[in-house]
Scaffold this motif. Structure first.
Motif, PDB file in Angstrom:
ATOM      1  N   TYR A  18      45.510  60.864  44.708  1.00 44.79           N
ATOM      2  CA  TYR A  18      44.272  60.140  44.443  1.00 44.79           C
ATOM      3  C   TYR A  18      44.300  58.771  45.133  1.00 44.79           C
ATOM      4  O   TYR A  18      45.310  58.052  45.042  1.00 44.79           O
ATOM      5  CB  TYR A  18      44.093  59.941  42.941  1.00 44.79           C
ATOM      6  N   PRO A  19      43.208  58.372  45.773  1.00 39.66           N
ATOM      7  CA  PRO A  19      43.147  57.031  46.365  1.00 39.66           C
ATOM      8  C   PRO A  19      43.474  55.930  45.365  1.00 39.66           C
ATOM      9  O   PRO A  19      44.143  54.952  45.702  1.00 39.66           O
ATOM     10  CB  PRO A  19      41.685  56.943  46.840  1.00 39.66           C
ATOM     11  N   ARG A  20      43.033  56.094  44.113  1.00 37.03           N
ATOM     12  CA  ARG A  20      43.242  55.031  43.126  1.00 37.03           C
ATOM     13  C   ARG A  20      44.708  54.890  42.722  1.00 37.03           C
ATOM     14  O   ARG A  20      45.115  53.834  42.220  1.00 37.03           O
ATOM     15  CB  ARG A  20      42.390  55.292  41.888  1.00 37.03           C
ATOM     16  N   ASN A  21      45.511  55.933  42.916  1.00 37.63           N
ATOM     17  CA  ASN A  21      46.886  55.901  42.426  1.00 37.63           C
ATOM     18  C   ASN A  21      47.851  55.264  43.410  1.00 37.63           C
ATOM     19  O   ASN A  21      48.990  54.942  43.043  1.00 37.63           O
ATOM     20  CB  ASN A  21      47.370  57.311  42.076  1.00 37.63           C
ATOM     21  N   HIS A  22      47.434  55.058  44.655  1.00 35.46           N
ATOM     22  CA  HIS A  22      48.345  54.446  45.624  1.00 35.46           C
ATOM     23  C   HIS A  22      48.672  53.011  45.238  1.00 35.46           C
ATOM     24  O   HIS A  22      49.738  52.493  45.600  1.00 35.46           O
ATOM     25  CB  HIS A  22      47.734  54.491  47.021  1.00 35.46           C
ATOM     26  N   ILE A  23      47.789  52.376  44.464  1.00 35.67           N
ATOM     27  CA  ILE A  23      48.021  50.989  44.067  1.00 35.67           C
ATOM     28  C   ILE A  23      49.293  50.847  43.229  1.00 35.67           C
ATOM     29  O   ILE A  23      49.944  49.800  43.216  1.00 35.67           O
ATOM     30  CB  ILE A  23      46.801  50.442  43.285  1.00 35.67           C
ATOM     31  N   PHE A  24      49.695  51.915  42.533  1.00 36.71           N
ATOM     32  CA  PHE A  24      50.890  51.857  41.707  1.00 36.71           C
ATOM     33  C   PHE A  24      52.174  51.759  42.548  1.00 36.71           C
ATOM     34  O   PHE A  24      53.241  51.447  42.019  1.00 36.71           O
ATOM     35  CB  PHE A  24      50.964  53.085  40.794  1.00 36.71           C
ATOM     36  N   TYR A  25      52.052  52.047  43.832  1.00 37.90           N
ATOM     37  CA  TYR A  25      53.222  51.971  44.720  1.00 37.90           C
ATOM     38  C   TYR A  25      53.216  50.709  45.575  1.00 37.90           C
ATOM     39  O   TYR A  25      54.067  50.526  46.428  1.00 37.90           O
ATOM     40  CB  TYR A  25      53.263  53.213  45.618  1.00 37.90           C
ATOM     41  N   ASP A  26      52.260  49.804  45.308  1.00 33.53           N
ATOM     42  CA  ASP A  26      52.151  48.562  46.072  1.00 33.53           C
ATOM     43  C   ASP A  26      52.800  47.439  45.275  1.00 33.53           C
ATOM     44  O   ASP A  26      52.139  46.689  44.553  1.00 33.53           O
ATOM     45  CB  ASP A  26      50.676  48.260  46.361  1.00 33.53           C
ATOM     46  N   GLU A  27      54.108  47.303  45.399  1.00 34.96           N
ATOM     47  CA  GLU A  27      54.857  46.321  44.632  1.00 34.96           C
ATOM     48  C   GLU A  27      54.479  44.898  45.014  1.00 34.96           C
ATOM     49  O   GLU A  27      54.457  43.987  44.168  1.00 34.96           O
ATOM     50  CB  GLU A  27      56.358  46.533  44.830  1.00 34.96           C
ATOM     51  N   GLU A  28      54.147  44.701  46.275  1.00 28.95           N
ATOM     52  CA  GLU A  28      53.759  43.364  46.734  1.00 28.95           C
ATOM     53  C   GLU A  28      52.476  42.913  46.030  1.00 28.95           C
ATOM     54  O   GLU A  28      52.377  41.775  45.564  1.00 28.95           O
ATOM     55  CB  GLU A  28      53.536  43.377  48.247  1.00 28.95           C
ATOM     56  N   PHE A  29      51.501  43.804  45.939  1.00 23.15           N
ATOM     57  CA  PHE A  29      50.251  43.470  45.261  1.00 23.15           C
ATOM     58  C   PHE A  29      50.518  43.158  43.789  1.00 23.15           C
ATOM     59  O   PHE A  29      49.979  42.186  43.240  1.00 23.15           O
ATOM     60  CB  PHE A  29      49.260  44.637  45.374  1.00 23.15           C
ATOM     61  N   ARG A  30      51.370  43.948  43.167  1.00 22.42           N
ATOM     62  CA  ARG A  30      51.660  43.767  41.739  1.00 22.42           C
ATOM     63  C   ARG A  30      52.276  42.388  41.495  1.00 22.42           C
ATOM     64  O   ARG A  30      51.874  41.667  40.572  1.00 22.42           O
ATOM     65  CB  ARG A  30      52.610  44.865  41.267  1.00 22.42           C
ATOM     66  N   THR A  31      53.223  42.012  42.325  1.00 23.34           N
ATOM     67  CA  THR A  31      53.898  40.724  42.158  1.00 23.34           C
ATOM     68  C   THR A  31      52.937  39.563  42.346  1.00 23.34           C
ATOM     69  O   THR A  31      52.915  38.609  41.555  1.00 23.34           O
ATOM     70  CB  THR A  31      55.062  40.613  43.163  1.00 23.34           C
ATOM     71  N   LYS A  32      52.108  39.638  43.384  1.00 24.07           N
ATOM     72  CA  LYS A  32      51.144  38.561  43.660  1.00 24.07           C
ATOM     73  C   LYS A  32      50.155  38.401  42.524  1.00 24.07           C
ATOM     74  O   LYS A  32      49.823  37.280  42.125  1.00 24.07           O
ATOM     75  CB  LYS A  32      50.402  38.855  44.963  1.00 24.07           C
ATOM     76  N   LEU A  33      49.685  39.519  41.969  1.00 23.08           N
ATOM     77  CA  LEU A  33      48.690  39.445  40.912  1.00 23.08           C
ATOM     78  C   LEU A  33      49.285  38.880  39.628  1.00 23.08           C
ATOM     79  O   LEU A  33      48.660  38.049  38.949  1.00 23.08           O
ATOM     80  CB  LEU A  33      48.079  40.829  40.650  1.00 23.08           C
ATOM     81  N   ARG A  34      50.489  39.267  39.310  1.00 24.25           N
ATOM     82  CA  ARG A  34      51.137  38.712  38.106  1.00 24.25           C
ATOM     83  C   ARG A  34      51.364  37.212  38.266  1.00 24.25           C
ATOM     84  O   ARG A  34      51.184  36.433  37.319  1.00 24.25           O
ATOM     85  CB  ARG A  34      52.454  39.426  37.821  1.00 24.25           C
ATOM     86  N   ASN A  35      51.764  36.790  39.468  1.00 21.79           N
ATOM     87  CA  ASN A  35      51.962  35.360  39.717  1.00 21.79           C
ATOM     88  C   ASN A  35      50.639  34.599  39.611  1.00 21.79           C
ATOM     89  O   ASN A  35      50.573  33.510  39.024  1.00 21.79           O
ATOM     90  CB  ASN A  35      52.575  35.135  41.098  1.00 21.79           C
ATOM     91  N   ARG A  36      49.585  35.175  40.188  1.00 21.04           N
ATOM     92  CA  ARG A  36      48.277  34.512  40.173  1.00 21.04           C
ATOM     93  C   ARG A  36      47.783  34.323  38.748  1.00 21.04           C
ATOM     94  O   ARG A  36      47.158  33.328  38.411  1.00 21.04           O
ATOM     95  CB  ARG A  36      47.279  35.332  40.982  1.00 21.04           C
ATOM     96  N   LEU A  37      48.062  35.322  37.896  1.00 15.27           N
ATOM     97  CA  LEU A  37      47.594  35.275  36.509  1.00 15.27           C
ATOM     98  C   LEU A  37      48.604  34.608  35.569  1.00 15.27           C
ATOM     99  O   LEU A  37      48.401  34.570  34.356  1.00 15.27           O
ATOM    100  CB  LEU A  37      47.294  36.691  36.018  1.00 15.27           C
ATOM    101  N   GLU A  38      49.695  34.118  36.173  1.00 14.96           N
ATOM    102  CA  GLU A  38      50.737  33.416  35.413  1.00 14.96           C
ATOM    103  C   GLU A  38      51.249  34.283  34.257  1.00 14.96           C
ATOM    104  O   GLU A  38      51.304  33.868  33.102  1.00 14.96           O
ATOM    105  CB  GLU A  38      50.194  32.083  34.877  1.00 14.96           C
ATOM    106  N   LEU A  39      51.608  35.501  34.632  1.00  8.58           N
ATOM    107  CA  LEU A  39      52.084  36.447  33.633  1.00  8.58           C
ATOM    108  C   LEU A  39      53.588  36.689  33.718  1.00  8.58           C
ATOM    109  O   LEU A  39      54.105  37.574  33.033  1.00  8.58           O
ATOM    110  CB  LEU A  39      51.338  37.782  33.779  1.00  8.58           C
ATOM    111  N   ASP A  40      54.296  35.933  34.555  1.00 10.58           N
ATOM    112  CA  ASP A  40      55.748  36.079  34.614  1.00 10.58           C
ATOM    113  C   ASP A  40      56.345  35.742  33.257  1.00 10.58           C
ATOM    114  O   ASP A  40      55.982  34.736  32.621  1.00 10.58           O
ATOM    115  CB  ASP A  40      56.337  35.151  35.681  1.00 10.58           C
ATOM    116  N   GLY A  41      57.248  36.589  32.812  1.00 11.81           N
ATOM    117  CA  GLY A  41      57.874  36.384  31.516  1.00 11.81           C
ATOM    118  C   GLY A  41      57.064  36.954  30.366  1.00 11.81           C
ATOM    119  O   GLY A  41      57.506  36.924  29.211  1.00 11.81           O
ATOM    120  N   LYS A  42      55.858  37.466  30.672  1.00 13.83           N
ATOM    121  CA  LYS A  42      55.026  38.079  29.651  1.00 13.83           C
ATOM    122  C   LYS A  42      55.184  39.600  29.670  1.00 13.83           C
ATOM    123  O   LYS A  42      55.431  40.192  30.720  1.00 13.83           O
ATOM    124  CB  LYS A  42      53.552  37.742  29.883  1.00 13.83           C
TER     125      LYS A  42
END
Length: 815
Positions: free
Chosen positions: A203-227
């Protein structure tokens, strides 16, 4: 009165045209569909009927906007009126270029839908959509099915029509795994008619789960490190027919209050409602519970979660790509699953299941502790590891093949068997339905592919019959209403309301129904088309505009019947008798009756095919207990009926017929009244499925001096135990074709008394029944004769030989 009703109908439809955007869209779309050319540089993407721009369509849109070679294409994104502002802002925030957000059912939408070269959807386009030759349609669907789909939805099996016909219009259907592909093919009944291709790919929507770079950037942007980020995505509790959010709301609110109170400060729980749900949660009352942010696509944000809480949603399979913890909070498991078919045993799923808020909190406090489920669900997510978005769009837009794409071309009907379409009518509990069941139980499916078709609203009261037939036959449900051009409205109105029939009107009727055939049966080819009931005007006109050998059954003399009934449209009837290839009568003498009214050269088309009896089914059902259905109406209880029928000292007469004037039930009641005075040890049961004279017949029974000896039953799915417990069957009709019920009585060794009318006479005078005058006195004579002789001189009916002859006659229709 007829003129007044006609003008009231005009007023109602004009009001709908002015006030109902969906109703108006049917006209607007049809005009664009027939007058505008395809725009090769436009693509329309629709997700969840315009309630959002998420899922597979979103990721395909994202690639189209970011890839330079697709920059010049106009991308239409569909939105509901309610969500238009949010989706427009969402697209603007993404900085997508050359994207136009359009409201569903608007003029812009209708034009884009009719003219865009490329179409992408994850559910279905509206019922008025007809794919134009040259358009390319990709349906991505929206998940691996855990719950039943298509005909497997026992309560909603009639709601599948629009999704099914959308699939038939597709050039490509995308499935994320073999399991989903097999389910879609089987339960939407695609195999024998679908001419497109399947894409078995991630599925096109499921490829996002393999994008570790995107995941890290988004967590940093939302200040969710440690959460510890938890996402709760409950499934919808309603059905296609009934929304049921209230009880779910209270359960969820209780759970959220407990989570907010008991989870640590390093936890954040985001709640994402189902797109069909309407829960109104006030998130301001919580500290650790937050609304799922709408500025991100669902799976973009879901990819940063440390744990998913869901219940019966297919999102579990998608999130499993992360390998992270999944909790199934199934607080209402027993109630939810009892009414829904499940493809996978819920308890076999390799994810932790909890049933109370306390156990959910306990599991969340151990968010990093869970079993490794990857190998157990690998078959469902195997293809998701490869990003095939560029290849899917390359195939769709540029016809480019790719080694990464798994394209499956399953040619329909590989055995090249003829396709036969049978219109079943409403499947009322009557003789025509019994005859159809008898026929379907004996036809040879190795010779031809048979498909049943019917109208959803008509058959809805008879879903049990549909479910019974669907075990052995594919079916196509009519969904939606006809698409009109403005200049077809008045001709249609004059034709169907007032029987006005001119060359101009016929021209417009033909264009209307030719389009309707394309709408209802897209990309389908039928070699034979059978109007089995012989009544419904719409299907007379519809089938007349379709290719294939057309046949119409004549169960009764409808020309004669039209004098006393207003449900027979004579212009349509005569048109079908003239234009269809074969007119199928169910008894020999019917040809002579119809000759004067068939039209020029129509008599040469007349073929004889007697109705068949499913005698084994009749005999089996006759041995069952007498049971009333939920909708059964009777003037006595089922216990009283059983007691009356078990009395060996009474003569028990029975009639099974539609509650209608021509059935002569008033004569029967009056005849029994007089006979009962002569022989009080007598009993009469009248069973009817439906009909306009039920109340009149019931009043007659309840005012009769013999009312204590008469049972009147409306609507019962299995009348055979009652027939079997009776002594003699009495047919009181004024005219008939060849009623199935007299043969059903003979199959159960019940002697038959019948009025001496054409139809039954032709069959019964061979020695199978006792014929009496069509009058109250005649029926009394028949009852007295049974009391005197038990009609022992009547011949037994060889139903096996009769069926063998009838099936040979049916086979002759295809020669």
């Amino acid at each position: 009165m007829k003129i007044k009703k006609g003008f009231n109908a005009i007023y109602r439809n004009l009001k709908k045209f002015l006030n109902n955007t969906f109703f108006r869209a049917k006209f607007v779309f049809t005009r664009y569909y027939e007058t505008k050319e395809i725009d090769n540089q436009s693509i329309l993407l629709q997700s969840y009927s315009g309630t959002s721009m998420t899922g597979n369509p979103y990721y395909l849109l994202e690639y189209l906007c970011k890839n330079e070679k697709y920059q010049s294409m106009i991308k239409y994104v569909v939105s509901t009126k309610k969500n238009y502002k949010d989706i427009s802002q969402y697209i603007q925030n993404k900085n997508f270029k050359n994207v136009k957000v359009i409201r569903i059912h608007s003029r812009k939408y209708c034009k884009a839908l009719a003219c865009s070269k490329y179409l992408i959807n994850n559910v279905a386009f509206p019922t008025y959509f007809i794919k134009k030759e040259g358009q390319v349609y990709l349906n991505t669907w929206h998940g691996t099915p855990l719950k039943a789909l298509g005909k497997a939805m026992t309560e909603d099996m009639l709601t599948i029509g629009n999704v099914q016909r959308n699939f038939f219009m597709c050039d490509y259907i995308l499935a994320p795994n073999q399991f989903t592909l097999d389910i879609l093919r089987k339960d939407y009944m695609l195999d024998k008619l679908y001419k497109g291709k399947y894409l078995l790919n991630g599925y096109p929507r499921n490829h996002i789960f393999y994008d570790e770079e995107f995941r890290t950037k988004l967590r940093n942007r939302l200040e969710l490190d440690g959460k510890k980020v938890i996402v709760y995505m409950p499934t919808w509790r309603g059905t296609h027919a009934i929304r049921n959010d209230t009880e779910q709301f209270y359960y969820i609110m209780h759970m959220l209050i407990e989570l907010d109170k008991n989870l640590g400060n390093d936890y954040i729980v985001y709640v994402k409602e189902h797109n069909m749900s309407s829960l109104k949660i006030d998130f301001e009352q919580f500290e650790k519970i937050k609304e799922f942010p709408n500025e991100y696509e669902t799976y973009e944000f879901l990819s940063i979660a440390d744990c998913l809480i869901t219940d019966y949603s297919s999102v579990m399979f998608d999130f499993a790509n992360t390998g992270k913890k999944i909790i199934l909070y199934a607080y209402d498991e027993e109630e939810y699953l009892k009414d829904r078919g499940m493809y996978i045993d819920f308890h076999s799923l390799p994810f932790e299941k909890v049933y109370t808020s306390r156990d959910l909190i306990k599991s969340l406090n151990q968010v990093d502790e869970y079993r490794n489920y990857f190998n157990e669900i690998s078959d469902y997510i195997h293809y998701d590891q490869i990003n095939t978005i560029p290849d899917i769009l390359g195939l769709m837009i540029e016809s480019q093949s790719s080694e990464l794409l798994n394209v499956i071309d399953l040619k329909p009907n590989p055995d090249h068997k003829p396709n036969v379409l049978i219109f079943t009518g409403a499947l009322f509990k009557n003789g025509i339905t019994s005859a159809l069941k008898g026929l379907l139980s004996h036809i040879d499916k190795d010779k031809r592919n048979y498909f049943l078709t019917f109208t959803k609203n008509q058959v809805n009261p008879n879903k049990k019959t549909v479910a019974e037939l669907a075990q052995d036959f594919d079916y196509i449900v009519e969904s939606g209403e006809k698409n009109f051009r403005i200049n077809e409205v008045i001709p249609s109105f004059l034709y169907f309301r007032f029987n006005v029939n001119t060359k101009y009107i016929q021209k417009k009727i033909k264009s209307l129904f030719k389009r309707e055939a394309q709408r209802l049966y897209p990309n389908m080819k039928f070699d034979y088309i059978i109007h089995y009931t012989g009544y419904e005007r719409k299907y007379m006109n519809l089938f007349a505009c379709m290719d294939g050998v057309k046949m119409i059954y004549v169960h009764n003399n409808l020309i004669k019947e039209s004098a006393s009934k207003d449900n027979i449209h004579l212009p349509s009837l005569r048109k079908s008798y003239n234009e269809f290839d074969k007119i199928v009568i169910i008894r020999d003498s019917m040809k002579e009756e119809l000759l004067g009214s068939l039209g020029e050269n129509a008599d040469s088309k007349v073929c004889l095919a007697h109705n068949l009896n499913n005698y084994q089914n009749i005999q089996n059902k006759a041995t069952m207990d007498i049971v009333f259905d939920e909708d059964t109406e009777c003037n006595i209880t089922v216990e009283e009926l059983k007691e009356n029928l078990s009395n060996k000292n009474t003569i028990k007469f029975i009639n099974i017929a539609r509650f209608s004037k021509e059935k002569g039930l008033d004569n029967l009641v009056r005849a029994f009244e007089k006979y009962h005075q002569m022989n009080p040890n007598s009993y009469l049961t009248i069973i009817g499925g439906y009909g306009p004279t039920y109340e009149e017949t019931l009043d007659l029974v309840m005012s009769s001096p013999a009312k204590e000896a008469i049972a009147i039953i409306k609507s019962i799915s299995n009348p055979y135990p009652i027939l079997n417990a009776s002594d003699v069957f009495v047919l009181s009709s004024h005219y008939e074709g060849l009623p199935m019920v007299i043969m059903e009585a003979l199959i159960l060794d019940k002697p038959v008394i019948s009025t001496n009318i054409t139809g039954p006479k032709e069959f019964l005078e061979q020695g199978y029944g006792y014929l009496v005058d069509d009058s109250v006195e005649g029926l009394i004579d028949g009852m007295k004769e049974y009391e005197k002789t038990q009609l022992t001189l009547l011949k037994s009916f060889d139903y096996v030989a009769f069926n063998e002859t009838a099936i040979q006659e049916f086979e002759e229709l295809f020669k």
